[in-house]
Enzyme design. Structure first.
Site, PDB file in Angstrom:
ATOM      1  N   ARG A 287       0.816  -1.214   0.000  1.00 13.15           N
ATOM      2  CA  ARG A 287       0.000   0.000   0.000  1.00 13.15           C
ATOM      3  C   ARG A 287       0.857   1.274   0.000  1.00 13.15           C
ATOM      4  O   ARG A 287       0.592   2.214  -0.746  1.00 13.15           O
ATOM      5  CB  ARG A 287      -0.892  -0.008   1.242  1.00 13.15           C
ATOM      6  CG  ARG A 287      -1.904   1.128   1.321  1.00 13.15           C
ATOM      7  CD  ARG A 287      -2.611   1.110   2.683  1.00 13.15           C
ATOM      8  NE  ARG A 287      -3.073  -0.197   3.067  1.00 13.15           N
ATOM      9  CZ  ARG A 287      -4.261  -0.706   2.746  1.00 13.15           C
ATOM     10  NH1 ARG A 287      -5.108   0.015   2.044  1.00 13.15           N
ATOM     11  NH2 ARG A 287      -4.605  -1.925   3.140  1.00 13.15           N
ATOM     12  N   CYS A 355     -26.826  -2.620  -8.550  1.00 12.02           N
ATOM     13  CA  CYS A 355     -28.025  -2.636  -7.709  1.00 12.02           C
ATOM     14  C   CYS A 355     -27.729  -3.321  -6.378  1.00 12.02           C
ATOM     15  O   CYS A 355     -28.250  -4.389  -6.076  1.00 12.02           O
ATOM     16  CB  CYS A 355     -29.173  -3.329  -8.440  1.00 12.02           C
ATOM     17  SG  CYS A 355     -30.728  -3.168  -7.578  1.00 12.02           S
TER      18      CYS A 355
HETATM   19  N1  LLP Z   1       3.021  -9.202   2.842  1.00 16.28           N
HETATM   20  C1  LLP Z   1       2.038 -10.105   2.939  1.00 16.28           C
HETATM   21  C2  LLP Z   1       2.350 -11.496   3.256  1.00 16.28           C
HETATM   22  C3  LLP Z   1       0.708  -9.704   2.744  1.00 16.28           C
HETATM   23  O1  LLP Z   1      -0.270 -10.609   2.844  1.00 16.28           O
HETATM   24  C4  LLP Z   1       0.414  -8.355   2.433  1.00 16.28           C
HETATM   25  C5  LLP Z   1      -0.968  -7.911   2.240  1.00 16.28           C
HETATM   26  C6  LLP Z   1       1.488  -7.446   2.326  1.00 16.28           C
HETATM   27  C7  LLP Z   1       2.778  -7.902   2.541  1.00 16.28           C
HETATM   28  C8  LLP Z   1       1.307  -6.010   1.974  1.00 16.28           C
HETATM   29  O2  LLP Z   1       0.528  -5.298   2.878  1.00 16.28           O
HETATM   30  P1  LLP Z   1       0.414  -3.702   2.717  1.00 16.28           P
HETATM   31  O3  LLP Z   1       1.776  -3.097   2.928  1.00 16.28           O
HETATM   32  O4  LLP Z   1      -0.073  -3.413   1.344  1.00 16.28           O
HETATM   33  O5  LLP Z   1      -0.561  -3.294   3.755  1.00 16.28           O
HETATM   34  N2  LLP Z   1      -7.190  -5.593   0.047  1.00 16.28           N
HETATM   35  C9  LLP Z   1      -6.869  -4.997   1.337  1.00 16.28           C
HETATM   36  C10 LLP Z   1      -5.462  -5.241   1.744  1.00 16.28           C
HETATM   37  C11 LLP Z   1      -5.130  -6.708   1.852  1.00 16.28           C
HETATM   38  C12 LLP Z   1      -3.672  -6.959   2.084  1.00 16.28           C
HETATM   39  C13 LLP Z   1      -3.361  -8.384   2.107  1.00 16.28           C
HETATM   40  N3  LLP Z   1      -1.980  -8.674   2.364  1.00 16.28           N
HETATM   41  C14 LLP Z   1      -7.201  -3.500   1.277  1.00 16.28           C
HETATM   42  O6  LLP Z   1      -7.610  -3.006   0.232  1.00 16.28           O
HETATM   43  O7  LLP Z   1      -7.083  -2.803   2.281  1.00 16.28           O
END
Ligand code: LLP
Length: 439
Positions: A287, A355
């Protein structure tokens, strides 16, 4: 981390930009031009901002292995950009591994975090490993180790630990502590020993969750502390721990008035919590790298006054940006049409064409009174935006462009949605369409 990447010294350090790029910072005229040329809904990405975000991470974590979590945005330009900045890539599937390799990331810089890996993913990963022996896999179950060994994999392997503590912006993205992920701390030393006998043991891994800020940072620190302790336990058993990977999860401010994460403070606290170890610290931000490098443009098609709020119907919705529907996530919305002073501020509900009541980008938010054809921008859409699109309601996916107007991905057509479906059959009473005569 690629050996070829030099760490810039302070004086020649390339621009690493401000801590956060707000939605208000994007040039409205440029966004209007892009919307006119490419139509809406449209994802806009700024690769230069991705570079800045990579550089701030490198400055805060100078000695760490930084792996971009590709799932946040897996576009080719994004993968090329983060790799060019010296980041490694962490992948969530064999498909992501293939895309990282195809973007020119060497196998030695790619890790596959295998969560309940389907057989096809393991087969494909092991095939890719045969050609790229530097690839690393992170496995979180004794069973997964056996399934890798069954495939005669004996390459680099990290053991995913369930650290018993997690954090995140929503309960659905807290991973640390959930039984789905990793092996318990109590079982970890024995399993690590058995892994080291069968594979090239490349260290330990844990991930607290996603979108961590505020009090979640204490939980993240606790996770790091437990991982540091485990590394020392393994070391005492004579097991060399190359890397302690503490996952991703660095939050970004989605609300306009929320402060950015103090990355330097987080980095300092992480090093302190890790304690004494010869292992290299690894992090996996997704992110943080791409969220504020992207936005979504959408146009108002229907305006309706209701007693509760003014409903602005737009051409983007939960199929275009799922986060508000799935996590009640807040995304800033900016009306690019109106000079802010020229329209009164009213409570606006921005609603998509699906919808379902969940199909809202925001609800009763103070915004300039909308009018039909207004162009709206939705902020922080670079992370988990395009990647979580769907074709629900037979809606083709939107296009993606850079802020400079380079087409990254063309808008899908209905034919893209139906491409894998069987052809119409006359026997079932369907008549094949004649594209020349049928509508
Ligand atoms: N490493 C692993 C093993 C992960 O499962 C994830 C994210 C990351 C790194 C990266 O996390 P970040 O730095 O992006 O927070 N769809 C959700 C977020 C799901 C993240 C899943 N794993 C959302 O839109 O908030």
């Amino acid at each position: 981390m690629s050996d070829s990447v030099d760490r810039p010294d302070e004086e020649s350090a390339p621009a690493s930009g401000p801590d956060i790029r707000r939605l208000a910072d994007w040039d409205a005229d440029r966004l209007h031009e892009l919307a006119s040329e490419f139509e809406t809904p449209l994802y806009v990405l700024d690769p230069q901002r991705i570079r800045e975000n990579c550089r701030r991470l490198q400055r805060a974590f100078p000695a760490a292995e930084i792996q971009y979590a590709a799932k946040a945005h897996t576009g080719r330009t994004t993968l090329e950009t983060v790799h060019d900045e010296g980041l490694d890539v962490e992948c969530a599937s064999a498909g992501e591994v293939r895309r990282a390799l195809a973007a020119g990331v060497p196998g030695a810089d790619v890790t596959y975090t295998a969560v309940n890996p389907p057989a096809g993913d393991l087969d494909d990963f092991v095939d890719a490993w045969a050609e790229n022996p530097g690839l690393t896999v992170t496995a979180g179950a004794a069973d997964t180790l056996d399934r890798l060994a069954d495939r005669e994999f004996d390459g680099r392997l990290r053991l995913r630990i369930n650290p018993g503590v997690g954090a995140g912006h929503h309960e659905k993205v807290v991973t640390g502590g959930h039984p789905k992920f990793g092996v318990g701390l109590d079982r970890a030393p024995d399993l690590a020993e058995s892994a080291a006998a069968r594979f090239e043991f490349a260290g330990i891994h844990a991930h607290a969750g996603s979108g961590i800020s505020g009090e979640g940072l204490d939980d993240h620190r606790e996770l790091v502390r437990r991982m540091g302790e485990l590394a020392r336990t393994l070391d005492n058993r004579g097991l060399s721990v190359e890397t302690v990977d503490v996952g991703g999860g660095f939050g970004v401010p989605y609300r306009e008035d929320a402060p950015p994460l103090d990355l330097d403070a987080v980095a300092g606290a992480t090093r302190e919590a890790l304690g004494e170890t010869d292992a290299t610290l690894a992090i996996e931000p997704g992110r943080y790298v791409v969220a504020d490098a992207g936005l979504l443009l959408t146009r108002v098609n229907t305006v309706k006054e209701t007693p509760e709020s003014v409903v602005a119907g737009v051409d983007a919705g939960m199929t275009t940006l799922l986060r508000p529907a799935l996590y009640d996530a807040y995304h800033a919305v900016r009306n690019l049409q109106a000079p802010p002073a020229s329209r009164e501020t009213v409570g606006v509900t921005v609603a998509g064409p699906v919808c379902e009541t969940a199909d809202l980008l925001c609800e009763n938010r103070p915004l300039p009174r909308p009018e039909r054809e207004d162009l709206l921008a939705v902020g922080n859409a670079g992370a988990y935006g395009y990647e979580m699109t769907s074709t629900y309601n037979s809606r083709p996916r939107p296009a993606e462009v850079t802020v400079d107007g380079e087409l990254l991905r063309r808008r899908e057509r209905l034919a893209d949605v139906t491409r894998a479906e069987r052809p119409p059959s006359e026997a079932n009473g369907f008549r094949a369409r004649d594209p020349d005569t049928d509508r």
